[in-house]
Scaffold this active site. Structure first.
Site, PDB file in Angstrom:
ATOM      1  N   LYS A   1      -7.974  -4.601   4.449  1.00 40.70           N
ATOM      2  CA  LYS A   1      -6.649  -4.380   5.024  1.00 40.70           C
ATOM      3  C   LYS A   1      -5.671  -5.478   4.641  1.00 40.70           C
ATOM      4  O   LYS A   1      -4.512  -5.220   4.337  1.00 40.70           O
ATOM      5  CB  LYS A   1      -6.777  -4.247   6.552  1.00 40.70           C
ATOM      6  CG  LYS A   1      -7.664  -3.072   6.980  1.00 40.70           C
ATOM      7  CD  LYS A   1      -7.920  -3.093   8.474  1.00 40.70           C
ATOM      8  CE  LYS A   1      -8.823  -1.925   8.874  1.00 40.70           C
ATOM      9  NZ  LYS A   1     -10.182  -2.045   8.291  1.00 40.70           N
TER      10      LYS A   1
ATOM     11  N   ILE B   1       3.208   0.131   4.331  1.00 40.10           N
ATOM     12  CA  ILE B   1       2.481   0.839   5.389  1.00 40.10           C
ATOM     13  C   ILE B   1       1.023   0.362   5.430  1.00 40.10           C
ATOM     14  O   ILE B   1       0.509  -0.127   4.430  1.00 40.10           O
ATOM     15  CB  ILE B   1       2.537   2.368   5.162  1.00 40.10           C
ATOM     16  CG1 ILE B   1       2.053   2.702   3.744  1.00 40.10           C
ATOM     17  CG2 ILE B   1       3.925   2.892   5.393  1.00 40.10           C
ATOM     18  CD1 ILE B   1       2.039   4.186   3.436  1.00 40.10           C
ATOM     19  N   THR B   2       0.443   0.498   6.630  1.00 43.18           N
ATOM     20  CA  THR B   2       1.124   0.809   7.862  1.00 43.18           C
ATOM     21  C   THR B   2       1.444  -0.483   8.606  1.00 43.18           C
ATOM     22  O   THR B   2       0.719  -1.483   8.468  1.00 43.18           O
ATOM     23  CB  THR B   2       0.254   1.717   8.779  1.00 43.18           C
ATOM     24  OG1 THR B   2      -0.991   1.057   9.052  1.00 43.18           O
ATOM     25  CG2 THR B   2      -0.012   3.063   8.133  1.00 43.18           C
ATOM     26  N   THR B   3       2.504  -0.422   9.425  1.00 39.64           N
ATOM     27  CA  THR B   3       3.006  -1.610  10.090  1.00 39.64           C
ATOM     28  C   THR B   3       1.929  -2.303  10.908  1.00 39.64           C
ATOM     29  O   THR B   3       1.827  -3.539  10.911  1.00 39.64           O
ATOM     30  CB  THR B   3       4.175  -1.237  11.036  1.00 39.64           C
ATOM     31  OG1 THR B   3       4.993  -0.255  10.419  1.00 39.64           O
ATOM     32  CG2 THR B   3       5.000  -2.452  11.378  1.00 39.64           C
ATOM     33  N   ASP B   4       1.133  -1.526  11.611  1.00 35.48           N
ATOM     34  CA  ASP B   4       0.172  -2.086  12.558  1.00 35.48           C
ATOM     35  C   ASP B   4      -1.168  -2.458  11.943  1.00 35.48           C
ATOM     36  O   ASP B   4      -1.969  -3.132  12.589  1.00 35.48           O
ATOM     37  CB  ASP B   4      -0.052  -1.100  13.716  1.00 35.48           C
ATOM     38  CG  ASP B   4      -0.424   0.299  13.231  1.00 35.48           C
ATOM     39  OD1 ASP B   4      -0.002   0.688  12.130  1.00 35.48           O
ATOM     40  OD2 ASP B   4      -1.119   1.015  13.974  1.00 35.48           O
ATOM     41  N   VAL B   5      -1.424  -2.030  10.719  1.00 34.51           N
ATOM     42  CA  VAL B   5      -2.729  -2.300  10.125  1.00 34.51           C
ATOM     43  C   VAL B   5      -2.596  -3.234   8.912  1.00 34.51           C
ATOM     44  O   VAL B   5      -2.648  -4.452   9.050  1.00 34.51           O
ATOM     45  CB  VAL B   5      -3.461  -0.994   9.753  1.00 34.51           C
ATOM     46  CG1 VAL B   5      -4.874  -1.294   9.229  1.00 34.51           C
ATOM     47  CG2 VAL B   5      -3.575  -0.081  10.976  1.00 34.51           C
ATOM     48  N   CYS B   6      -2.386  -2.692   7.736  1.00 34.34           N
ATOM     49  CA  CYS B   6      -2.389  -3.526   6.530  1.00 34.34           C
ATOM     50  C   CYS B   6      -1.209  -4.491   6.468  1.00 34.34           C
ATOM     51  O   CYS B   6      -1.360  -5.633   6.022  1.00 34.34           O
ATOM     52  CB  CYS B   6      -2.419  -2.644   5.290  1.00 34.34           C
ATOM     53  SG  CYS B   6      -3.950  -1.702   5.137  1.00 34.34           S
TER      54      CYS B   6
ATOM     55  N   LYS C   1      -6.792  -4.827  -3.449  1.00 24.88           N
ATOM     56  CA  LYS C   1      -7.538  -5.434  -2.351  1.00 24.88           C
ATOM     57  C   LYS C   1      -8.597  -4.462  -1.812  1.00 24.88           C
ATOM     58  O   LYS C   1      -8.370  -3.256  -1.753  1.00 24.88           O
ATOM     59  CB  LYS C   1      -6.583  -5.839  -1.232  1.00 24.88           C
ATOM     60  CG  LYS C   1      -5.731  -4.708  -0.664  1.00 24.88           C
ATOM     61  CD  LYS C   1      -4.612  -5.257   0.235  1.00 24.88           C
ATOM     62  CE  LYS C   1      -3.791  -4.160   0.867  1.00 24.88           C
ATOM     63  NZ  LYS C   1      -4.495  -3.402   1.922  1.00 24.88           N
TER      64      LYS C   1
ATOM     65  N   GLN D   1       7.522 -14.975  21.664  1.00 25.69           N
ATOM     66  CA  GLN D   1       7.360 -16.432  21.672  1.00 25.69           C
ATOM     67  C   GLN D   1       8.182 -17.099  20.566  1.00 25.69           C
ATOM     68  O   GLN D   1       7.702 -17.930  19.804  1.00 25.69           O
ATOM     69  CB  GLN D   1       5.887 -16.811  21.548  1.00 25.69           C
ATOM     70  CG  GLN D   1       5.023 -16.280  22.683  1.00 25.69           C
ATOM     71  CD  GLN D   1       3.547 -16.585  22.513  1.00 25.69           C
ATOM     72  OE1 GLN D   1       3.176 -17.449  21.719  1.00 25.69           O
ATOM     73  NE2 GLN D   1       2.701 -15.874  23.235  1.00 25.69           N
TER      74      GLN D   1
ATOM     75  N   ASP E   1       0.783  -1.251   0.000  1.00 22.70           N
ATOM     76  CA  ASP E   1       0.000   0.000   0.000  1.00 22.70           C
ATOM     77  C   ASP E   1       0.813   1.299   0.000  1.00 22.70           C
ATOM     78  O   ASP E   1       0.452   2.262   0.696  1.00 22.70           O
ATOM     79  CB  ASP E   1      -0.944   0.013   1.208  1.00 22.70           C
ATOM     80  CG  ASP E   1      -1.980  -1.092   1.154  1.00 22.70           C
ATOM     81  OD1 ASP E   1      -1.975  -1.870   0.195  1.00 22.70           O
ATOM     82  OD2 ASP E   1      -2.783  -1.180   2.108  1.00 22.70           O
TER      83      ASP E   1
ATOM     84  N   GLU F   1      -4.844  -0.730  -1.681  1.00 18.86           N
ATOM     85  CA  GLU F   1      -6.181  -0.828  -1.099  1.00 18.86           C
ATOM     86  C   GLU F   1      -7.089   0.191  -1.778  1.00 18.86           C
ATOM     87  O   GLU F   1      -6.693   1.348  -1.966  1.00 18.86           O
ATOM     88  CB  GLU F   1      -6.162  -0.556   0.405  1.00 18.86           C
ATOM     89  CG  GLU F   1      -7.543  -0.664   1.049  1.00 18.86           C
ATOM     90  CD  GLU F   1      -7.531  -0.438   2.548  1.00 18.86           C
ATOM     91  OE1 GLU F   1      -8.629  -0.233   3.117  1.00 18.86           O
ATOM     92  OE2 GLU F   1      -6.442  -0.449   3.145  1.00 18.86           O
TER      93      GLU F   1
END
Length: 228
Positions: A139, A164-169, A136, A209, A29, A78
């Site tokens: 996300k 981007i973004t690391t935490d979402v897509c 797409k 982990q 994205d 996206e």
């Protein structure tokens, strides 16, 4: 090429089977709507300067990967159909709360609508012939797309993630890839988020982990590996 990339928490991939033919560089994205002035994110009042810091390292890595025969590069975008028939009502409603409704007119065209200027990939990272573009509606890059089929057809099992973004897509796609059995590597200097704390959290979740979702490395480590 070396058969592994230096990473945390282990040398990636887990079986030291790193080859160009079995690996894809996935660029998530990198669209004007997400990292350009006048785009969707910028129109929410969010400073995109931090996100744009990922452009030079991604560009450098992309230039090096393109020199390697057999190495697959995949881009994602996206966006929604012009009539918004594939846009869930709750997603549209949430976007309107931030004064940048999906489908609304902005400086770069209608936000997150396929075919608009803001929807397209930024000029610095323009795909070249032979590099698949995954369009797409959500996300994750696997949902509602043929990404998995492309990867299986090419016998690719190792995925290197940037964008981007690391935490979402990016993280949504990594989680989906992990469940499908792909070995995932997130490059910390080639991904960014609108909030730094979320970026850091995403890196931590990757490696907890003993590598729950895969590994974290950087562009230079990949370049060293492909140069052998």
């Amino acid at each position: 090429m070396k058969h592994y990339i230096d990473a945390e928490p282990y040398q990636w991939p887990f079986d030291h089977s790193f080859t160009a033919e079995e690996t894809a560089l996935v660029i998530i994205d990198m669209q004007t709507d997400f990292c350009g002035e006048g785009g969707f994110i910028h129109s929410m009042g969010i400073d995109v300067s931090e996100i744009r810091k990922v452009i030079p390292p991604i560009k450098h890595l992309l230039e090096e990967v393109r020199k390697i025969p057999g190495f697959t590069v995949i881009h994602t975008r996206e966006g929604h159909r012009p009539d918004l028939s594939d846009l869930p009502a709750n997603k549209w409603w949430r976007s309107r709360q931030l004064n940048a409704g999906i489908g609304d007119q902005g400086p770069c065209g209608r936000f997150l609508v396929r075919g608009e200027l803001g929807w397209d990939i930024i000029p610095e990272l323009t795909p070249i012939q032979g590099e698949p573009i995954i369009d797409k509606p959500g996300k994750g890059a696997f949902y509602g797309t043929d990404l998995d089929k492309i990867l299986r057809t090419k016998s690719i099992k190792n995925l290197i993630f940037t964008g981007i973004t690391t935490d979402v897509c990016v993280h949504t796609t990594i989680r989906d890839a992990n469940d499908r059995g792909y070995e995932c590597l997130l490059l910390k200097d080639c991904t960014g988020a609108t909030e730094y704390k979320n970026y850091l959290s995403s890196l931590e979740v990757m490696t907890m982990q003993s590598g729950l979702f895969g590994c974290v490395s950087d562009a230079e480590s990949v370049i060293r590996a492909i140069k052998g």
